[in-house]
Design a protein around this motif. Structure first.
Motif: not given
Length: 281
Positions: A143-151, A121-130, A171-172, A1-6
Motif C-alpha cells: 500500500p505504501a508503494l502504491r501511495a508513492g512512499v518508499n518502503f 500529505d505531510a511530506g513523508v517520503d519513506g518508511l522503515i518499519v522494523v 524495497t525502494s 515516480m521519482t521520490t525525494r529519496i531517489d
C-alpha cells in the motif's frame, strides 16, 4: 515516480560522495525542541532524515533510543504530532527526504489508509518499519508503494544470499544495512566485514545501500562511507540530546547545538571519504 529519496541519492552519485542519514526521535525531549532540531539538520549536513516514531515496546532499539522514545512519550508525542512536525518542516524545506522509522503498531492503530494519506500529505517520503517482514508486505509495504512512499527494508549480517531476494523484492529508496548483530548503538561496526557485506548486497540490487548501527564518530563515518552510498547515525545523536538536558530532563539552550555540532562533524567525515572506484553490478 521519482521520490525525494531517489532524487537525493541521484544527486549524491553525481557529486561523487556518500550521504549522511541522521536519526532523531520525534518529540525528544519535547515537540518544540525536536522540531527545532529537525529544521537545523540539513544545514548541519544531513542529506536524509530518519524521524523516529516513539513506541512503548521498541524491541530492536538500544538503551539510548529507548530512552529517547520514552522521553518523547512522556512529553505527549503521538503520531498526529509527529506528522505535524513533518508538515512544519516542509514549510521551509521541500527537498530533504524524511523517512519515518519505527514499529507497525502505531501505524495500525492510526489506520493504514489514513496514515499513508496523511503521511504523504505531510511530506513523508519513506518508511522503515522494523517489525514487518517481507511475508507481511500486504499489510503496509505494498500500500505504501502504491501511495508513492518508499518502503525501506533492513538487511543484517544474518541475511544470507537465500534470504536477500525476499528482503529486496519490494524495497525502494535505499537498503538499510544493519552493520552489527544486536540492538542499536551496542557496538562499533567492523569496516572490513561491512565492506564485504555491502559488496554482496549490491550483487542483488541497484538500490543505494546505507550502513548504520554503532556509528558514533566522524572517523567511523568516513571509513564506512568509502563503500556505502550513505552512513546512518542515530544513537549518538539521541545521546547528544540526553547529555544536553537539565537535571529534570528538560531541554536547555545547548540541546539543539549539541546535535547540530555532532551532525556537522559526522558530515565532514562522510564528505572526506574516498569513494571506491570499483563498480558493482
Amino acid at each position: 515516480m521519482t521520490t525525494r529519496i531517489d532524487q537525493r541519492f541521484a544527486d549524491l552519485k553525481n557529486e561523487g560522495r556518500a550521504g549522511l542519514v541522521t536519526f532523531t526521535m520525534a518529540g525528544d525531549p519535547d515537540t518544540k525542541t525536536s522540531l527545532a532540531i529537525l529544521k537545523e539538520l540539513p544545514k548541519a549536513g544531513a542529506d536524509v532524515i530518519e524521524l523516529g516514531v516513539p513506541f512503548t515496546d521498541p524491541m530492536a532499539d538500544g538503551p539510548a533510543i529507548q530512552a529517547g522514545g520514552l522521553r518523547a512519550l512522556n512529553a505527549g508525542q503521538n503520531m498526529v504530532k509527529t506528522l505535524g512536525m513533518v508538515r512544519a518542516f516542509r514549510k521551509g524545506d521541500d527537498t530533504t527526504p524524511i523517512v519515518l522509522m519505527g514499529y507497525y503498531n502505531p501505524i495500525y492503530i492510526y489506520g493504514v489508509e489514513r496514515f499513508l494519506k496523511d503521511a504523504k500529505d505531510a511530506g513523508v517520503d519513506g518508511l522503515i518499519v522494523v517489525d514487518l517482514p517481507p511475508e507481511e508486505d500486504e499489510e503496509l509495504c505494498l500500500p505504501a508503494l502504491r501511495a508513492g512512499v518508499n518502503f525501506i527494508r533492513l538487511a543484517t549480517p544474518t541475511t544470507d544470499d537465500n534470504r536477500l531476494p525476499a528482503v529486496l523484492a519490494n524495497t525502494s529508496g535505499f537498503v538499510y544495512y544493519v552493520s552489527i548483530t544486536g540492538i542499536t548503538g551496542s557496538a562499533a561496526p567492523n569496516v572490513g566485514k561491512v565492506t564485504e557485506a555491502v559488496t554482496r548486497i549490491k550483487r542483488h540490487t541497484k538500490l543505494p545501500v546505507a550502513v548504520g548501527f554503532g556509528v558514533r564518530t566522524a572517523k567511523q563515518a568516513q571509513a564506512l562511507a568509502a563503500s556505502a552510498e550513505a552512513v546512518v547515525v542515530g544513537s549518538a545523536l539521541v545521546n547528544a540530546v540526553k547529555d544536553s538536558l537539565d537535571k529534570k530532563g528538560k531541554a536547555t539552550a545547548k540541546t539543539v547545538k549539541a546535535v547540530t555540532r555532532l551532525v556537522n562533524e559526522l558530515a565532514s567525515g562522510v564528505r572526506a571519504a574516498k569513494k571506491s572506484t570499483k563498480k558493482n553490478t
